[in-house]
Design an enzyme around this catalytic site. Sequence first.
Site, mmCIF file in Angstrom:
data_model
loop_
_atom_site.group_PDB
_atom_site.id
_atom_site.type_symbol
_atom_site.label_atom_id
_atom_site.label_comp_id
_atom_site.label_asym_id
_atom_site.label_seq_id
_atom_site.Cartn_x
_atom_site.Cartn_y
_atom_site.Cartn_z
ATOM 1 N N SER A 89 -9.928 33.474 37.071
ATOM 2 C CA SER A 89 -10.051 33.689 38.514
ATOM 3 C C SER A 89 -11.392 33.958 38.919
ATOM 4 O O SER A 89 -12.368 34.750 38.133
ATOM 5 C CB SER A 89 -9.205 34.986 38.885
ATOM 6 O OG SER A 89 -7.770 34.839 38.280
ATOM 7 N N SER B 142 -8.621 40.542 32.372
ATOM 8 C CA SER B 142 -7.968 41.601 31.563
ATOM 9 C C SER B 142 -8.800 41.487 30.162
ATOM 10 O O SER B 142 -8.987 40.534 29.682
ATOM 11 C CB SER B 142 -6.497 41.281 31.317
ATOM 12 O OG SER B 142 -6.036 41.022 32.650
ATOM 13 N N GLN C 100 -9.336 35.559 29.296
ATOM 14 C CA GLN C 100 -9.177 34.347 30.239
ATOM 15 C C GLN C 100 -10.037 34.513 31.301
ATOM 16 O O GLN C 100 -9.695 35.297 32.379
ATOM 17 C CB GLN C 100 -7.674 34.191 30.522
ATOM 18 C CG GLN C 100 -7.290 33.218 31.519
ATOM 19 C CD GLN C 100 -5.821 33.088 31.661
ATOM 20 O OE1 GLN C 100 -5.174 34.459 31.759
ATOM 21 N NE2 GLN C 100 -5.217 32.194 32.226
ATOM 22 N N GLY C 101 -11.251 33.856 31.522
ATOM 23 C CA GLY C 101 -12.186 33.908 32.665
ATOM 24 C C GLY C 101 -11.780 32.588 33.565
ATOM 25 O O GLY C 101 -12.601 31.565 33.685
ATOM 26 N N GLU D 269 0.910 30.036 29.903
ATOM 27 C CA GLU D 269 1.108 31.394 30.516
ATOM 28 C C GLU D 269 2.293 31.712 31.041
ATOM 29 O O GLU D 269 3.081 32.760 31.052
ATOM 30 C CB GLU D 269 -0.058 31.629 31.440
ATOM 31 C CG GLU D 269 -0.186 33.097 31.938
ATOM 32 C CD GLU D 269 -1.384 33.330 32.728
ATOM 33 O OE1 GLU D 269 -2.090 32.343 33.362
ATOM 34 O OE2 GLU D 269 -1.847 34.559 32.829
ATOM 35 N N GLU E 237 4.481 33.245 45.805
ATOM 36 C CA GLU E 237 4.465 32.216 46.720
ATOM 37 C C GLU E 237 4.085 30.974 46.094
ATOM 38 O O GLU E 237 4.495 29.840 46.505
ATOM 39 C CB GLU E 237 3.143 32.563 47.542
ATOM 40 C CG GLU E 237 3.791 33.597 48.679
ATOM 41 C CD GLU E 237 3.406 35.364 48.018
ATOM 42 O OE1 GLU E 237 2.911 35.253 47.085
ATOM 43 O OE2 GLU E 237 3.800 36.145 48.672
HETATM 44 C C1 LIG Z 1 -2.274 42.379 36.038
HETATM 45 C C2 LIG Z 1 -3.146 41.065 36.400
HETATM 46 C C3 LIG Z 1 -3.925 40.774 35.323
HETATM 47 C C4 LIG Z 1 -4.801 39.470 35.499
HETATM 48 N N1 LIG Z 1 -5.303 39.203 34.330
HETATM 49 C C5 LIG Z 1 -6.248 37.823 34.752
HETATM 50 C C6 LIG Z 1 -6.880 37.546 33.727
HETATM 51 O O1 LIG Z 1 -7.075 37.983 32.335
HETATM 52 N N2 LIG Z 1 -8.057 36.411 33.864
HETATM 53 C C7 LIG Z 1 -8.077 35.653 35.281
HETATM 54 O O2 LIG Z 1 -8.583 34.822 35.277
HETATM 55 N N3 LIG Z 1 -7.132 36.153 36.065
HETATM 56 C C8 LIG Z 1 -6.374 37.428 35.780
HETATM 57 N N4 LIG Z 1 -5.669 37.835 36.981
HETATM 58 C C9 LIG Z 1 -5.587 37.099 38.325
HETATM 59 C C10 LIG Z 1 -4.576 36.325 38.821
HETATM 60 O O3 LIG Z 1 -4.555 35.154 38.362
HETATM 61 C C11 LIG Z 1 -4.889 36.171 40.412
HETATM 62 O O4 LIG Z 1 -4.851 37.529 40.921
HETATM 63 C C12 LIG Z 1 -3.798 35.326 41.001
HETATM 64 O O5 LIG Z 1 -3.997 33.975 40.607
HETATM 65 C C13 LIG Z 1 -3.897 35.427 42.597
HETATM 66 O O6 LIG Z 1 -5.241 35.150 42.955
HETATM 67 P P1 LIG Z 1 -5.972 36.054 44.098
HETATM 68 O O7 LIG Z 1 -5.891 37.576 43.381
HETATM 69 O O8 LIG Z 1 -7.386 35.428 44.102
HETATM 70 O O9 LIG Z 1 -5.252 36.048 45.270
HETATM 71 P P2 LIG Z 1 -5.153 34.663 46.499
HETATM 72 O O10 LIG Z 1 -5.131 33.444 45.533
HETATM 73 O O11 LIG Z 1 -6.259 35.001 47.394
HETATM 74 O O12 LIG Z 1 -3.749 35.026 47.110
HETATM 75 C C14 LIG Z 1 -3.716 35.786 48.035
HETATM 76 C C15 LIG Z 1 -2.298 35.747 48.961
HETATM 77 O O13 LIG Z 1 -2.180 34.489 49.302
HETATM 78 C C16 LIG Z 1 -1.168 33.777 48.755
HETATM 79 N N5 LIG Z 1 -1.524 32.404 48.703
HETATM 80 C C17 LIG Z 1 -2.442 31.878 48.003
HETATM 81 N N6 LIG Z 1 -2.458 30.538 48.081
HETATM 82 C C18 LIG Z 1 -1.180 30.049 48.737
HETATM 83 C C19 LIG Z 1 -0.432 29.084 49.143
HETATM 84 N N7 LIG Z 1 -1.021 27.545 48.646
HETATM 85 N N8 LIG Z 1 0.832 28.885 49.690
HETATM 86 C C20 LIG Z 1 1.459 30.352 49.757
HETATM 87 N N9 LIG Z 1 0.718 31.284 49.616
HETATM 88 C C21 LIG Z 1 -0.537 31.350 49.077
HETATM 89 C C22 LIG Z 1 -0.854 34.560 47.490
HETATM 90 O O14 LIG Z 1 0.552 34.248 47.249
HETATM 91 C C23 LIG Z 1 -1.368 35.887 47.592
HETATM 92 O O15 LIG Z 1 -0.170 36.481 48.139
HETATM 93 C C24 LIG Z 1 -4.577 38.999 36.833
HETATM 94 C C25 LIG Z 1 -4.150 39.334 37.951
HETATM 95 C C26 LIG Z 1 -3.346 40.388 37.718
HETATM 96 C C27 LIG Z 1 -2.582 41.064 38.921
#
Ligand SMILES: Cc1cc2nc3c(=O)[nH]c(=O)nc-3n(C[C@H](O)[C@H](O)[C@H](O)COP(=O)(O)OP(=O)(O)OC[C@H]3O[C@@H](n4cnc5c(N)ncnc54)[C@H](O)[C@@H]3O)c2cc1C
Length: 392
Positions: free
Chosen positions: A134, A166, A131-132, A249, A375
């Site tokens: 993020s 992943s 899944q591309g 999902e 959140e």
């Molecule tokens: C084990 C695992 C597997 C994953 N696999 C995939 C995958 O296969 N493909 C893929 O595309 N992605 C994948 N991800 C990524 C995942 O979808 C993102 O990590 C997630 O969407 C959060 O984005 P970010 O890490 O950029 O954090 P950010 O979005 O930068 O968030 C940082 C912090 O700010 C908070 N925040 C952000 N926006 C708001 C808001 N509007 N209100 C309140 N708080 C907020 C968040 O809750 C978090 O605490 C995976 C993540 C994990 C941990």
Amino acid sequence: MDFRLTDAEARFQREVHDWLVANLPSGWGTPEHPKPEDPAEKVRFARWWQRRLFEGGWAGLHWPREYGGRGATPVEQFLFAEEYTRVGAPPMIDIGVGPALVGPTLIHHGTEAQKHRFLPGILTGDEIWCQGFSEPNAGSDLAACRTRAELHGDVFVVTGQKIWTSYARFADWCILVARTDFEAPKHRGLSFLLVDMKSPGITIRPLVEMTGVAWFNEVFFDEVRVPRENMVGRLNEGWQIAITTLAHERAGSAPHARIAGEMRDVLALARRFGRAADPRHRQRLAQSFVETEIVRLVAWRQVTEVMRRGQPGPEGSYLKLLWSETDQRLKELALDLEGPYAALARGAPAAPDGGRWEYEYLWSRAASIYAGTSEVQRNVIAQRVLGLPRGA
Ligand SMILES: Cc1cc2nc3c(=O)[nH]c(=O)nc-3n(C[C@H](O)[C@H](O)[C@H](O)COP(=O)(O)OP(=O)(O)OC[C@H]3O[C@@H](n4cnc5c(N)ncnc54)[C@H](O)[C@@H]3O)c2cc1C
């Protein structure tokens, strides 16, 4: 919700149990046939097991029959998940993006040609998907995606970077959200593409997680060519397609049955360590037990919602929030029950249960991030379930 099973559901439950017991490798989960731990081994095994599920008629359990699925009702899916966990069958998360996310998305939005081309390989496990979505600056705010796809005749040329992808190292195909219009409001300029991971111009760099395992990857796209026929839905209307994927999902990732199984194991751990007599531990064990049961009941409630509406809705956010935080508290409890031994890593000779809970604890930190952070789930519940106004 009426919790009593009909005769047909009880028969289904027995059928699942008998089939799983008869088809898992003999000695599965014991020293005779240990469960694989290395990611490459896990994926190899998962492909084999997916083929076995397919041949047994259990692949695409919730897909409609016309697309090769089993057309199971929401209750049957629930019963399948419970039996699956009860017998310790291998978690299918390793190759789950295809059956759980891509299949339902294509069934809903794909062309007949796309369904014909891609659905069979997902069911048999011959083609696995990643899944591309993020990016370094587009996680919770997926619509901030900057990976660019420019249309040149009948081909998109894709350049950009995805992260946290992943299983990308093992995947044959990727569902990609890319920006096709940089002038439009951010939700309106995205398109949803199916990308062959063997295409020239793709570089994959594994990222090692704090568990010591590398599931995650960075994926770089450097002028990768994607035929226009691999676009799902219409140009610049990929946001709606991505929302369908995300709804599946959130709803599908609820591991209520797994958590219930782990609760039983934590109770056994407490007895082995002689902790069950200590009132402080008893209190926390009881609390976790109650929370686990609430997760199960809320999962049933979601089943009712899906039966009424035909697909998962925003209430799935409540279940996601609840199970991920219950899961984390349960793993913290397991470490506390182990005492100082909890610090020993997986594989250390003196680690209780082979270091299982140390590993599970570290891994559980991810549960409140993937499939939408806690959140973000709270925002969805506030705005779309409770109808509360947005803050300034
Ligand atoms: C084990 C695992 C597997 C994953 N696999 C995939 C995958 O296969 N493909 C893929 O595309 N992605 C994948 N991800 C990524 C995942 O979808 C993102 O990590 C997630 O969407 C959060 O984005 P970010 O890490 O950029 O954090 P950010 O979005 O930068 O968030 C940082 C912090 O700010 C908070 N925040 C952000 N926006 C708001 C808001 N509007 N209100 C309140 N708080 C907020 C968040 O809750 C978090 O605490 C995976 C993540 C994990 C941990």
